[in-house]
Motif scaffolding. Structure first.
Motif, short mmCIF file in Angstrom:
data_model
loop_
_atom_site.label_atom_id
_atom_site.label_comp_id
_atom_site.label_asym_id
_atom_site.label_seq_id
_atom_site.Cartn_x
_atom_site.Cartn_y
_atom_site.Cartn_z
N GLU A 36 -10.03 12.25 -0.13
CA GLU A 36 -8.85 11.78 -0.86
C GLU A 36 -9.11 10.43 -1.52
OE1 GLU A 36 -4.70 12.85 1.05
OE2 GLU A 36 -6.15 12.41 2.62
N TYR A 40 -8.92 9.61 -5.62
CA TYR A 40 -8.09 8.60 -6.26
C TYR A 40 -8.94 7.53 -6.96
CZ TYR A 40 -3.89 10.54 -4.14
OH TYR A 40 -2.86 11.37 -3.79
N SER A 52 0.81 8.65 -5.80
CA SER A 52 0.04 9.48 -4.87
C SER A 52 0.64 10.86 -4.71
CB SER A 52 -0.01 8.81 -3.49
OG SER A 52 1.23 8.99 -2.81
N ILE A 82 -6.17 4.08 0.51
CA ILE A 82 -5.77 4.70 -0.75
C ILE A 82 -5.24 3.64 -1.70
CG2 ILE A 82 -4.06 6.20 -1.85
CD1 ILE A 82 -4.33 8.12 0.41
N LEU A 86 -6.75 2.64 -5.42
CA LEU A 86 -5.95 2.76 -6.64
C LEU A 86 -5.86 1.45 -7.41
CD1 LEU A 86 -2.96 4.97 -5.43
CD2 LEU A 86 -4.95 5.67 -6.75
N ALA A 93 -0.20 0.96 -7.53
CA ALA A 93 -0.25 2.08 -6.59
C ALA A 93 1.15 2.38 -6.06
CB ALA A 93 -1.18 1.74 -5.43
N LEU A 95 3.40 5.13 -3.69
CA LEU A 95 3.34 6.18 -2.68
C LEU A 95 4.57 7.07 -2.80
CD1 LEU A 95 1.81 7.27 -0.11
CD2 LEU A 95 3.41 5.89 1.23
#
Length: 388
Positions: A36, A40, A52, A82, A86, A93, A95
């Motif tokens: 993952e 990204y 995301s 993550i 990003l 970023a 979520l």
């Protein structure tokens, strides 16, 4: 493309957004995998914002295998990886968080029955499991779970959260008469059916009220349902009007930016233009749907939106923004070879998903079927197709 500043001070370098897309690549318990992060990272740096793939806020909210989770503090270290991936070159970023509600089943929930506003099975896919109606205390707990998920997103370093109120998941289920036929405070007329979403928004806002840095709250919604009874366009426009001063942006979910009403064929005004009239002067609007080339992005903005979201196109062409900036539009890939998916850092599980459930929308070079534009029909990603 010019940047943008949200009312709370968060700046975004350009108006291109990467849409939230399911990777199905998290561990069985929702923890982040290295695949993952690589996926990204491959697409970061160009878009102004990347949203995301969806993360569940409660264990009961898991909708499919390989789904990201933000349901416990144990998830924060992985989510932070993550967010860090990003943030390349100033990309923001976001979520996306949700509860699947009745769009799950007992197998995915390890023997537990799925839950929803009412004990009514989804029409799509056929044979969907009948959920258990949530109790009042369970509803209050899920509302609190959205707030706790937001706290974790802040701790992980994200710049915002997007509430996934689209694609027939729980937030939408409470608003829809198709799935919410409760007789208590959480059901009834249209305003009563909005109370769950408003409570979730309030919970999330409370969670970020003391955060010292700009943090945005977005809301994604589907403009219509095709079931009867179900949400109609006027209902969603009403919903957008009610939340437009409560959230930092509204994001529409549909397969084509040219979409007009699915239920009223006499109405030929583009749906995005209708929402832009509601959101203008209040909150930014993200338009989406089969955007592939700069001309498509220009068309979306011309309808009155503030941002343009690309989904499948950023799977095919991770360097889309960079190529536009370099005046290299001719090299943009609008089709994808199955042989190139590993090179494009598309996780192996996601490759299977795209090749099977999403084959009709991916523009594979090996697909001889006529390309569909989804102007007058729902696309697989809009919640009417079974996930693997």
């Amino acid at each position: 493309m010019n940047g943008f500043s949200f009312a709370n001070g968060l700046t975004v370098k350009n108006r291109i957004v990467m849409s939230p897309m399911t990777t199905m690549t998290s561990f069985y318990n929702g923890m982040v995998t290295s695949d993952e992060i690589a996926y990204y990272a491959k697409r970061a740096g160009g878009p102004g914002m990347i949203i995301s793939g969806v993360a569940n806020v409660s264990d009961s909210g898991k909708g499919f295998e390989g789904e990201l989770s933000v349901a416990s503090d144990e998830m924060i270290p992985g989510l932070a990886k993550i967010a860090s991936a990003l943030h390349q070159n100033g990309t923001r970023a976001i979520l996306q968080i949700f509860h699947a509600g009745r769009k799950s089943n007992s197998e995915i929930l390890r023997g537990n029955k799925p839950v929803s506003a009412s004990a009514i099975a989804a029409s799509y896919p056929a044979g969907s499991e009948t959920p258990r109606a949530l109790t009042g205390s369970e509803i209050e707990q899920i509302i609190a779970d959205f707030g706790q998920a937001t706290r974790r997103a802040v701790q992980a370093g994200f710049d915002g959260v997007e509430l996934h109120g689209a694609n027939t998941y729980l937030l939408q289920q409470f608003f829809s008469l198709n799935s919410n036929q409760r007789t208590d405070q959480w059901g009834g007329n249209r305003d009563q059916r909005m109370k769950f979403a408003l409570a979730v928004i309030n919970s999330v806002k409370n969670a970020v009220s003391s955060v010292s840095r700009p943090f945005v709250i977005g809301y994604r919604l589907s403009p219509e349902e095709i079931e009867t009874p179900g949400i109609r366009l006027e209902d969603s426009l009403y919903f957008a009007e009610k939340i437009r001063d409560l959230v930092d942006y509204i994001h529409i979910s549909m397969g084509s930016y040219r979409r007009t009403s699915l239920n009223d064929k006499r109405d030929v005004e583009p749906i995005l233009q209708k929402f832009a009239k509601i959101t203008s002067g209040h909150t930014p609007l993200i338009g989406v749907g089969s955007v592939e080339l700069p001309a498509d992005a220009d068309n979306v903005l011309a309808l009155g939106t503030d941002f343009v979201a690309l989904g499948r196109e950023l799977l095919r062409e991770p360097q889309w923004v960079q190529k536009i900036a370099a005046d290299d539009e001719d090299s943009i890939r609008t089709r994808i070879s199955p042989s190139d998916m590993a090179e494009l850092a598309i996780p192996s599980v996601m490759q299977v998903y795209l090749s099977e459930s999403f084959k009709s929308v991916m523009h594979f070079t090996t697909d001889t079927n006529t390309k569909q534009d989804y102007r007058n029909q729902v696309a697989p990603m809009e919640g009417f197709e079974k996930k693997l």
